[in-house]
Design a protein around this motif. Structure first.
Motif, short mmCIF file in Angstrom:
data_model
loop_
_atom_site.label_atom_id
_atom_site.label_comp_id
_atom_site.label_asym_id
_atom_site.label_seq_id
_atom_site.Cartn_x
_atom_site.Cartn_y
_atom_site.Cartn_z
N THR A 1 -1.64 62.46 54.60
CA THR A 1 -0.74 61.07 55.03
C THR A 1 -1.46 60.55 56.36
OG1 THR A 1 0.84 61.68 53.36
CG2 THR A 1 1.06 59.80 54.88
N ILE A 2 -1.37 59.31 56.43
CA ILE A 2 -1.73 58.67 57.94
C ILE A 2 -0.36 57.84 58.33
CG2 ILE A 2 -2.63 56.92 59.33
CD1 ILE A 2 -5.36 57.67 57.87
N PHE A 3 0.27 58.16 59.33
CA PHE A 3 1.19 57.12 59.60
C PHE A 3 0.98 56.38 60.77
CE2 PHE A 3 2.65 61.31 57.94
CZ PHE A 3 3.66 61.19 57.24
N TYR B 1 -0.55 55.64 54.74
CA TYR B 1 -1.70 55.74 53.88
C TYR B 1 -2.06 57.01 53.52
CZ TYR B 1 -2.27 50.90 55.50
OH TYR B 1 -2.05 49.81 55.77
N THR B 2 -2.25 57.23 52.12
CA THR B 2 -2.28 58.59 51.57
C THR B 2 -3.46 58.69 51.09
OG1 THR B 2 0.10 58.89 51.42
CG2 THR B 2 -1.30 60.49 50.14
N LEU C 1 -11.72 54.85 59.86
CA LEU C 1 -12.42 55.87 58.84
C LEU C 1 -11.69 57.19 58.59
CD1 LEU C 1 -16.20 55.46 59.99
CD2 LEU C 1 -15.33 54.67 57.90
N ILE C 2 -11.52 57.68 57.61
CA ILE C 2 -10.88 58.80 57.11
C ILE C 2 -11.78 60.04 56.74
CG2 ILE C 2 -8.89 59.76 56.07
CD1 ILE C 2 -7.94 57.16 55.89
N PHE C 3 -11.81 61.28 57.71
CA PHE C 3 -12.87 61.92 57.28
C PHE C 3 -11.92 63.10 56.43
CE2 PHE C 3 -15.11 59.92 60.36
CZ PHE C 3 -16.31 59.87 60.18
N TYR D 1 -12.08 54.48 53.97
CA TYR D 1 -11.63 53.77 54.85
C TYR D 1 -10.55 52.87 54.77
CZ TYR D 1 -14.03 50.10 52.15
OH TYR D 1 -14.39 49.37 51.00
N ILE D 2 -10.00 52.28 55.90
CA ILE D 2 -8.80 51.21 55.56
C ILE D 2 -9.49 49.98 56.33
CG2 ILE D 2 -6.39 50.61 56.15
CD1 ILE D 2 -5.77 53.63 55.97
N GLU D 3 -9.44 49.01 55.45
CA GLU D 3 -9.61 47.78 56.33
C GLU D 3 -8.53 47.14 57.04
OE1 GLU D 3 -13.30 45.51 53.96
OE2 GLU D 3 -11.32 45.64 52.84
N GLY D 4 -9.34 46.38 58.01
CA GLY D 4 -8.17 45.60 58.66
C GLY D 4 -8.05 46.14 60.10
#
Length: 130
Positions: free
Chosen positions: A10-12, A29-30, A46-48, A55-58
């Motif tokens: 997860t990204i906080f 985002y998970t 970008l999530i590696f 990727y998460i846009e915006g």
């Protein structure tokens, strides 16, 4: 914020007005695997992970959508992740001992249309004068 023990997938994201406030469960985002690195690139994140690149846009919290799978079947090791760095308008990435540049699509400008270009052979030729 990522890499939290017990929430490795997860990204906080903090509140836009207060970087110390994380409005959980909002702004999270998970993805399917443990996150190894998150990089801002071309107005997106970008999530590696070890096996996928997302990727998460915006670039604004109110405009962020995703995560979307950018590449499947990648093979990132911890040493590869440590080598990620921005170069000009791209991102230098190492995977399986080869060097790649992640270059955004100049026509669409969308991160989902970016390409991973293998530069290992030309780069090694320059380094070792082959």
């Amino acid at each position: 914020l990522w890499g939290v023990k017990g929430a490795e997938k997860t990204i906080f994201l903090s509140d836009g007005g207060d970087v110390e406030y994380f409005p959980f469960p909002n702004n999270t985002y998970t993805v399917a695997e443990a996150i190894m690195k998150v990089v801002s690139f071309s107005g997106s994140l970008l999530i590696f992970t070890a096996r996928k690149l997302y990727y998460i846009e915006g670039s604004q919290l109110s405009e962020m959508y995703g995560p979307y799978t950018f590449m499947d079947n990648v093979d990132f090791e911890a040493d590869d992740i440590a080598c990620i760095m921005p170069v000009n308008t791209g991102l230098l990435v190492r995977m399986n001992g080869l060097l790649y540049v992640l270059a955004k699509n100049t026509y669409t400008g969308k991160i989902g249309d970016a390409k991973m270009v293998n530069i290992s052979v030309p780069f090694l030729d320059i380094l070792f004068d082959l």
